[in-house]
Design a protein around this motif. Sequence first.
Motif, PDB file in Angstrom:
ATOM      1  N   GLY A 128       0.780  -1.228   0.000  1.00 36.20           N
ATOM      2  CA  GLY A 128       0.000   0.000   0.000  1.00 36.20           C
ATOM      3  C   GLY A 128       0.809   1.274   0.000  1.00 36.20           C
ATOM      4  O   GLY A 128       0.316   2.335   0.382  1.00 36.20           O
ATOM      5  N   VAL A 129       2.066   1.195  -0.428  1.00 34.88           N
ATOM      6  CA  VAL A 129       2.925   2.378  -0.532  1.00 34.88           C
ATOM      7  C   VAL A 129       2.956   2.816  -1.995  1.00 34.88           C
ATOM      8  O   VAL A 129       3.257   2.003  -2.880  1.00 34.88           O
ATOM      9  N   GLY A 130       2.621   4.067  -2.257  1.00 37.37           N
ATOM     10  CA  GLY A 130       2.726   4.609  -3.599  1.00 37.37           C
ATOM     11  C   GLY A 130       4.186   4.881  -3.926  1.00 37.37           C
ATOM     12  O   GLY A 130       4.960   5.276  -3.051  1.00 37.37           O
ATOM     13  N   VAL A 131       4.571   4.664  -5.159  1.00 43.21           N
ATOM     14  CA  VAL A 131       5.973   4.818  -5.566  1.00 43.21           C
ATOM     15  C   VAL A 131       6.042   5.594  -6.875  1.00 43.21           C
ATOM     16  O   VAL A 131       5.254   5.349  -7.793  1.00 43.21           O
ATOM     17  N   VAL A 132       7.003   6.512  -6.950  1.00 43.03           N
ATOM     18  CA  VAL A 132       7.253   7.266  -8.173  1.00 43.03           C
ATOM     19  C   VAL A 132       8.747   7.535  -8.276  1.00 43.03           C
ATOM     20  O   VAL A 132       9.429   7.701  -7.263  1.00 43.03           O
ATOM     21  N   ALA A 133       9.255   7.545  -9.507  1.00 43.39           N
ATOM     22  CA  ALA A 133      10.640   7.938  -9.768  1.00 43.39           C
ATOM     23  C   ALA A 133      10.606   9.174 -10.652  1.00 43.39           C
ATOM     24  O   ALA A 133       9.762   9.285 -11.550  1.00 43.39           O
ATOM     25  N   ILE A 134      11.513  10.102 -10.382  1.00 42.61           N
ATOM     26  CA  ILE A 134      11.588  11.357 -11.120  1.00 42.61           C
ATOM     27  C   ILE A 134      13.026  11.579 -11.568  1.00 42.61           C
ATOM     28  O   ILE A 134      13.955  11.419 -10.778  1.00 42.61           O
ATOM     29  N   SER A 135      13.192  11.951 -12.830  1.00 40.61           N
ATOM     30  CA  SER A 135      14.501  12.357 -13.334  1.00 40.61           C
ATOM     31  C   SER A 135      14.448  13.852 -13.610  1.00 40.61           C
ATOM     32  O   SER A 135      13.530  14.337 -14.285  1.00 40.61           O
ATOM     33  N   ALA A 136      15.425  14.571 -13.101  1.00 45.40           N
ATOM     34  CA  ALA A 136      15.440  16.029 -13.245  1.00 45.40           C
ATOM     35  C   ALA A 136      16.715  16.537 -13.904  1.00 45.40           C
ATOM     36  O   ALA A 136      16.946  17.742 -13.940  1.00 45.40           O
TER      37      ALA A 136
END
Length: 184
Positions: A68-76
Amino acid sequence: MAVTPPVCDFGAPWHDFSLPGTDGRMHDLQDIKGPNGTLVMFICNHCPYVQAVMDRIVRDARDLQAKGVGVVAISANDVQDYPQDGPEQMAAEAARHGFTFPYLYDESQSVARAYGAECTPDFFGYNADGELQYRGRLDASRRTAGPVDARRDLYEAMVLIAETGRGPEDQVPSMGCSIKWKTA
């Protein structure tokens, strides 16, 4: 040159965003957050620190999503100087590794700045109320993967956050390549 971000600022709020993903859709924090917490990761394609643990990142993300943990990856990163971190290359990376989470591109770098991201990988673990509870490493890996049986620091911290709303008091900072900021 390796960069180590600061220790966790317990209770700091998350920062909303709306960014394009490698799937061609816009994603915002409200769509990504999980009922038991949220993990916001700053990664990129070219960093040897990220590449050394990419399979572990994918494994831990999948296992955390099941809890139940939301996960996102971001490249900047600045893709003018680092074209291998561009959106097309990001999509290929996500497909190659079977990402189960959105991989977003922060072209303006405003989201990375709002979060205070400093390196790749840089992990921000939030409880269900959007309060920062973890800013540490994935595991003992550095430029090369650590032992197969290395303690899963990030995973264990996020499970604790999912179960109690609080992260561990003792955290070892992540280490990685600096975010490649655009020049003015």
